[in-house]
Enzyme design. Sequence first.
Site, PDB file in Angstrom:
ATOM      1  N   ARG A 121       0.838  -1.199   0.000  1.00  0.00           N
ATOM      2  CA  ARG A 121       0.000   0.000   0.000  1.00  0.00           C
ATOM      3  C   ARG A 121       0.865   1.238   0.000  1.00  0.00           C
ATOM      4  O   ARG A 121       2.013   1.223   0.395  1.00  0.00           O
ATOM      5  CB  ARG A 121      -0.907  -0.009   1.239  1.00  0.00           C
ATOM      6  CG  ARG A 121      -2.109  -0.914   1.063  1.00  0.00           C
ATOM      7  CD  ARG A 121      -3.294  -0.421   1.883  1.00  0.00           C
ATOM      8  NE  ARG A 121      -2.910  -0.159   3.248  1.00  0.00           N
ATOM      9  CZ  ARG A 121      -2.973  -1.042   4.231  1.00  0.00           C
ATOM     10  NH1 ARG A 121      -3.404  -2.248   3.989  1.00  0.00           N
ATOM     11  NH2 ARG A 121      -2.603  -0.712   5.442  1.00  0.00           N
ATOM     12  N   LYS A 186       3.593  -7.278  12.015  1.00  0.00           N
ATOM     13  CA  LYS A 186       2.786  -7.517  10.809  1.00  0.00           C
ATOM     14  C   LYS A 186       3.144  -8.861  10.172  1.00  0.00           C
ATOM     15  O   LYS A 186       4.302  -9.142   9.882  1.00  0.00           O
ATOM     16  CB  LYS A 186       3.015  -6.367   9.816  1.00  0.00           C
ATOM     17  CG  LYS A 186       2.180  -6.478   8.556  1.00  0.00           C
ATOM     18  CD  LYS A 186       2.088  -5.143   7.852  1.00  0.00           C
ATOM     19  CE  LYS A 186       1.534  -5.265   6.452  1.00  0.00           C
ATOM     20  NZ  LYS A 186       1.291  -3.966   5.810  1.00  0.00           N
ATOM     21  N   ARG A 319      -6.212   3.451  -9.139  1.00  0.00           N
ATOM     22  CA  ARG A 319      -5.869   2.873 -10.455  1.00  0.00           C
ATOM     23  C   ARG A 319      -4.802   1.801 -10.281  1.00  0.00           C
ATOM     24  O   ARG A 319      -3.948   1.912  -9.432  1.00  0.00           O
ATOM     25  CB  ARG A 319      -5.279   3.951 -11.379  1.00  0.00           C
ATOM     26  CG  ARG A 319      -6.314   4.895 -11.860  1.00  0.00           C
ATOM     27  CD  ARG A 319      -6.597   4.639 -13.330  1.00  0.00           C
ATOM     28  NE  ARG A 319      -7.683   5.547 -13.683  1.00  0.00           N
ATOM     29  CZ  ARG A 319      -8.788   5.160 -14.287  1.00  0.00           C
ATOM     30  NH1 ARG A 319      -8.923   3.926 -14.657  1.00  0.00           N
ATOM     31  NH2 ARG A 319      -9.734   6.000 -14.548  1.00  0.00           N
TER      32      ARG A 319
END
Length: 322
Positions: A121, A186, A319
């Site tokens: 991300r 994580k 996008r």
Amino acid sequence: MKSKALLGLLADGQFHSGESLASSLGISRTAIWKQIRRASEEGVRIETIRGKGYRLLSDMDLLEAERITQGLTPGCRSRVELTVLDEVDSTNAEIVRRRTRSDSGRIPVCIADCQTAGRGRRGRPWQSPQGQNLYLSLGLTFRGSFAMLDGLSLVLGVAVAEALEQQGVAGVGLKWPNDIFLGGSKLAGILVELQGELEEGVVQVVAGIGLNVHMKEATGVDQSWSSLDIAMPERRWSRSELAASLVNSVLDSVDEFASQGFVGFRSRWQSRDIFSGKALVASQGGLAGNGYGIDDTGNYLIDDGKELVRVRAGEISLRVRP
Ligand code: BTN
């Protein structure tokens, strides 16, 4: 990896003669020997004993399309078009390419042994070393408006957490909107990207999941991370089994989300919220307060002492990069 079929035969850790390997694969003994040499050069430990043959010493966890397919529920198996690749730039990008080329009507799923340009991300790279982790993407289509994407992002987090729990992982946490945490670090990340032209009423997305399985070291990761091997060293993990479990869980959750919306996911997300009750600051806007869970569409709630402030679950790139 050229020697994948050979390594699959050696995966039982027993001795296999060059002759039996050659006949199983339909190639010459010289070709077997060449593949053994190449695999050894790539770091695979293989013992060679004259008169006995070859034996695999490294703990290999191969990605096997057949095993993944066997692990899918019959309902999922008939709906997906599975591709397993040795190497790709990004499985998300590969789904976009495949969908652009043809539409079989099935859900494209792409899994790769390594990514040369894995993406995370906010434009960050995603560490994707060969043979270590799971890099998996699905091409999903929804009827509805773009507003549903915020909820979808959280639904996928719940799906991954539930798949891991079904595989025996305890204590899985979710960090809003959809990072998967284990033991304070994580373990997996999810990247949801929008594909194609904005067409009202139809939303096409690529959902990419990166799950750290065997990775024990990594450079250039700017946050605390873990892997299943680090967190549960006593377990022997199969990436193929994990992949099947993830696909089953994602498709079940996505079906529920498409038919009933986010309603059934709120408590399932909330029960795993690692921010709950913690003092938080937002990266932008100077917002500070205590984590209060999510509302019924997936926005995060922060209790700033005076009121509950909603933070929008909108961390989605609009996008897909070609
Ligand atoms: C994050 O930053 O937390 C999201 C990481 C998503 C990584 C996965 S790996 C499979 C898929 N292909 C990519 O290039 N990215 C996603």
